[in-house]
Scaffold this motif. Sequence first.
Motif, PDB file in Angstrom:
ATOM      1  N   ALA A  18       0.829  -1.207   0.000  1.00 38.04           N
ATOM      2  CA  ALA A  18       0.000   0.000   0.000  1.00 38.04           C
ATOM      3  C   ALA A  18       0.864   1.258   0.000  1.00 38.04           C
ATOM      4  O   ALA A  18       0.500   2.280  -0.572  1.00 38.04           O
ATOM      5  N   ALA A  19       2.029   1.184   0.657  1.00 29.74           N
ATOM      6  CA  ALA A  19       2.885   2.371   0.783  1.00 29.74           C
ATOM      7  C   ALA A  19       3.674   2.656  -0.489  1.00 29.74           C
ATOM      8  O   ALA A  19       4.053   3.804  -0.743  1.00 29.74           O
ATOM      9  N   CYS A  20       3.920   1.624  -1.273  1.00 25.53           N
ATOM     10  CA  CYS A  20       4.790   1.737  -2.457  1.00 25.53           C
ATOM     11  C   CYS A  20       4.404   2.947  -3.312  1.00 25.53           C
ATOM     12  O   CYS A  20       3.228   3.129  -3.634  1.00 25.53           O
ATOM     13  N   ASN A  21       5.356   3.766  -3.645  1.00 21.48           N
ATOM     14  CA  ASN A  21       5.072   4.948  -4.459  1.00 21.48           C
ATOM     15  C   ASN A  21       5.000   4.555  -5.938  1.00 21.48           C
ATOM     16  O   ASN A  21       6.011   4.140  -6.530  1.00 21.48           O
ATOM     17  N   ALA A  22       3.816   4.724  -6.525  1.00 19.43           N
ATOM     18  CA  ALA A  22       3.585   4.225  -7.891  1.00 19.43           C
ATOM     19  C   ALA A  22       4.435   4.977  -8.915  1.00 19.43           C
ATOM     20  O   ALA A  22       4.898   4.376  -9.895  1.00 19.43           O
ATOM     21  N   ALA A  23       4.660   6.266  -8.700  1.00 19.30           N
ATOM     22  CA  ALA A  23       5.426   7.039  -9.685  1.00 19.30           C
ATOM     23  C   ALA A  23       6.878   6.548  -9.730  1.00 19.30           C
ATOM     24  O   ALA A  23       7.468   6.398 -10.814  1.00 19.30           O
ATOM     25  N   ILE A  24       7.447   6.279  -8.580  1.00 18.20           N
ATOM     26  CA  ILE A  24       8.832   5.793  -8.540  1.00 18.20           C
ATOM     27  C   ILE A  24       8.902   4.390  -9.142  1.00 18.20           C
ATOM     28  O   ILE A  24       9.795   4.067  -9.926  1.00 18.20           O
ATOM     29  N   ARG A  25       7.937   3.565  -8.773  1.00 24.08           N
ATOM     30  CA  ARG A  25       7.908   2.195  -9.321  1.00 24.08           C
ATOM     31  C   ARG A  25       7.784   2.231 -10.848  1.00 24.08           C
ATOM     32  O   ARG A  25       8.496   1.508 -11.553  1.00 24.08           O
ATOM     33  N   ASP A  26       6.892   3.105 -11.358  1.00 22.19           N
ATOM     34  CA  ASP A  26       6.697   3.167 -12.809  1.00 22.19           C
ATOM     35  C   ASP A  26       7.956   3.659 -13.516  1.00 22.19           C
ATOM     36  O   ASP A  26       8.267   3.222 -14.626  1.00 22.19           O
ATOM     37  N   TYR A 139      16.682   0.592  -7.841  1.00 20.17           N
ATOM     38  CA  TYR A 139      15.333   0.896  -7.329  1.00 20.17           C
ATOM     39  C   TYR A 139      15.238   0.392  -5.898  1.00 20.17           C
ATOM     40  O   TYR A 139      15.361  -0.821  -5.659  1.00 20.17           O
ATOM     41  N   ALA A 140      15.086   1.321  -4.960  1.00 18.67           N
ATOM     42  CA  ALA A 140      15.061   0.946  -3.539  1.00 18.67           C
ATOM     43  C   ALA A 140      13.779   1.461  -2.891  1.00 18.67           C
ATOM     44  O   ALA A 140      13.511   2.668  -2.905  1.00 18.67           O
ATOM     45  N   VAL A 197      18.214  10.956  -9.908  1.00 17.86           N
ATOM     46  CA  VAL A 197      17.569  10.271  -8.780  1.00 17.86           C
ATOM     47  C   VAL A 197      16.213  10.899  -8.495  1.00 17.86           C
ATOM     48  O   VAL A 197      16.108  12.112  -8.320  1.00 17.86           O
ATOM     49  N   ASP A 198      15.180  10.052  -8.467  1.00 15.69           N
ATOM     50  CA  ASP A 198      13.839  10.482  -8.055  1.00 15.69           C
ATOM     51  C   ASP A 198      13.541   9.868  -6.705  1.00 15.69           C
ATOM     52  O   ASP A 198      13.899   8.709  -6.457  1.00 15.69           O
ATOM     53  N   ARG A 199      12.853  10.605  -5.861  1.00 16.44           N
ATOM     54  CA  ARG A 199      12.449  10.074  -4.554  1.00 16.44           C
ATOM     55  C   ARG A 199      11.043  10.562  -4.221  1.00 16.44           C
ATOM     56  O   ARG A 199      10.641  11.635  -4.646  1.00 16.44           O
ATOM     57  N   GLN A 200      10.320   9.756  -3.493  1.00 20.08           N
ATOM     58  CA  GLN A 200       8.978  10.131  -3.040  1.00 20.08           C
ATOM     59  C   GLN A 200       8.717   9.443  -1.716  1.00 20.08           C
ATOM     60  O   GLN A 200       9.284   8.376  -1.441  1.00 20.08           O
ATOM     61  N   PRO A 201       7.842  10.034  -0.889  1.00 13.84           N
ATOM     62  CA  PRO A 201       7.483   9.347   0.355  1.00 13.84           C
ATOM     63  C   PRO A 201       6.731   8.054   0.074  1.00 13.84           C
ATOM     64  O   PRO A 201       6.027   7.940  -0.935  1.00 13.84           O
ATOM     65  N   ALA A 202       6.905   7.089   0.958  1.00 15.72           N
ATOM     66  CA  ALA A 202       6.196   5.804   0.851  1.00 15.72           C
ATOM     67  C   ALA A 202       5.881   5.356   2.292  1.00 15.72           C
ATOM     68  O   ALA A 202       6.401   4.352   2.772  1.00 15.72           O
ATOM     69  N   ASP A 203       5.030   6.139   2.931  1.00 13.90           N
ATOM     70  CA  ASP A 203       4.796   5.922   4.367  1.00 13.90           C
ATOM     71  C   ASP A 203       3.827   4.769   4.618  1.00 13.90           C
ATOM     72  O   ASP A 203       2.886   4.555   3.847  1.00 13.90           O
ATOM     73  N   TRP A 204       4.055   4.064   5.700  1.00 17.03           N
ATOM     74  CA  TRP A 204       3.016   3.172   6.215  1.00 17.03           C
ATOM     75  C   TRP A 204       1.966   4.050   6.894  1.00 17.03           C
ATOM     76  O   TRP A 204       2.311   4.888   7.749  1.00 17.03           O
ATOM     77  N   HIS A 258       8.729   6.455   5.286  1.00 18.64           N
ATOM     78  CA  HIS A 258       9.680   5.742   4.426  1.00 18.64           C
ATOM     79  C   HIS A 258       9.838   6.541   3.143  1.00 18.64           C
ATOM     80  O   HIS A 258       8.958   7.332   2.797  1.00 18.64           O
ATOM     81  N   ILE A 259      10.923   6.264   2.445  1.00 15.15           N
ATOM     82  CA  ILE A 259      11.017   6.817   1.094  1.00 15.15           C
ATOM     83  C   ILE A 259      11.327   5.700   0.096  1.00 15.15           C
ATOM     84  O   ILE A 259      11.968   4.710   0.425  1.00 15.15           O
ATOM     85  N   ASP A 260      10.804   5.912  -1.107  1.00 18.07           N
ATOM     86  CA  ASP A 260      11.164   5.080  -2.256  1.00 18.07           C
ATOM     87  C   ASP A 260      12.048   5.927  -3.160  1.00 18.07           C
ATOM     88  O   ASP A 260      11.817   7.141  -3.301  1.00 18.07           O
ATOM     89  N   LEU A 261      13.037   5.306  -3.769  1.00 15.67           N
ATOM     90  CA  LEU A 261      13.891   6.064  -4.684  1.00 15.67           C
ATOM     91  C   LEU A 261      14.240   5.221  -5.900  1.00 15.67           C
ATOM     92  O   LEU A 261      14.278   3.988  -5.839  1.00 15.67           O
ATOM     93  N   PHE A 262      14.428   5.944  -6.996  1.00 13.79           N
ATOM     94  CA  PHE A 262      14.906   5.281  -8.209  1.00 13.79           C
ATOM     95  C   PHE A 262      16.059   6.102  -8.760  1.00 13.79           C
ATOM     96  O   PHE A 262      15.934   7.310  -8.970  1.00 13.79           O
ATOM     97  N   ALA A 263      17.190   5.432  -8.981  1.00 14.77           N
ATOM     98  CA  ALA A 263      18.400   6.098  -9.470  1.00 14.77           C
ATOM     99  C   ALA A 263      18.754   5.504 -10.828  1.00 14.77           C
ATOM    100  O   ALA A 263      18.920   4.290 -10.957  1.00 14.77           O
ATOM    101  N   ARG A 264      18.842   6.398 -11.809  1.00 14.68           N
ATOM    102  CA  ARG A 264      19.050   5.942 -13.190  1.00 14.68           C
ATOM    103  C   ARG A 264      20.336   6.549 -13.730  1.00 14.68           C
ATOM    104  O   ARG A 264      20.537   7.765 -13.653  1.00 14.68           O
TER     105      ARG A 264
END
Length: 284
Positions: A18-26, A139-140, A197-204, A258-264
């Motif tokens: 539920a917390a997973c940030n969809a924009a970072i995942r995409d 992708y973390a 690097v993109d980051r977004q919150p991914a809170d429980w 929490h944060i989700d991040l994607f580094a490209r």
Amino acid sequence: MSGFSADWLTLREPYDTAACNAAIRDAAIAAIAGLDPVAIVDLGCGTGSGLRALAPLIPARQTWRLVDNDLSLLARAADTERPARVQVTAVPIDLAHDLEAALDGAVDIVTTTALLDLVSGPWLERLTVECAARRLPFYATLSYDGRIAFDPEDPGDAAIVAAVNAHQRTDKGFGPALGPTAGAEAIARFATVGYFVDRQPADWVLGPQDREIQNELLAGWAGAAREFGAPLLDDVVAWLTRRRETVADGRSSMRVGHIDLFARPTEMRRPDRSQSNSTSPSRR
Ligand SMILES: C[S@@+](CC[C@H](N)C(=O)[O-])C[C@H]1O[C@@H](n2cnc3c(N)ncnc32)[C@H](O)[C@@H]1O
């Protein structure tokens, strides 16, 4: 044994989802679009939650290398039900020592969930350098960032959260852990080696109905505060008692940051499947 029980990982998985940030995942999925098959490494895979979350969203054939040093968790991960297009290899590796072995061979993207806050600064530097040398996207998800908010508040909350965050910085097998600073450190290090690097919150976000996970978290935090030695044990016990009563009464909500991040990398490696070691570079 890593100290992470399968029961705990199973309990938290729907909250992670539920917390997973969809924009970072995409963004992570977009970076590997067009690769077929695509080779994915999951560092600290636990029971395979990363595979369950991501594999169905990737239409291509996939090979997953699941890496963990806990053989029991790894065995569960290898048993994960998956579509026929998804192949899995479970690899027992102590990442503190053999990170490089986890990344060798055919790899198109590195993923990890809830691992970065356990690692040390020097280990994160190694990871960054190894990913950069192979021009691999990273992708973390679910890096704890130190924020815990309770509703209703309790006078003991601040001291417990401070103790938890200090405990988070203690050694979890990789040297002194980055704990709540891990996400920010990872962003800074990947930026330094030229990654976007993109980051977004991914809170429980836990509501009054989420009693079981709230009680597990409260027990864990009280244990961390007790191990850390502050606040005083009596105060920890009194805080835990009051908090549990609030949970039992159906009045407790929490948000855990929490944060989700994607580094490209600015240039990604195009895999050459004709060679046995596909780390040999060719440009996209
Ligand atoms: C918080 S759990 C996350 C598990 C899984 N990624 C998830 O989100 O459900 C951390 C994972 O890292 C693994 N781990 C911890 N230290 C490790 C090490 N030195 N080498 C390999 N795996 C390690 C643990 O066994 C555990 O599975």
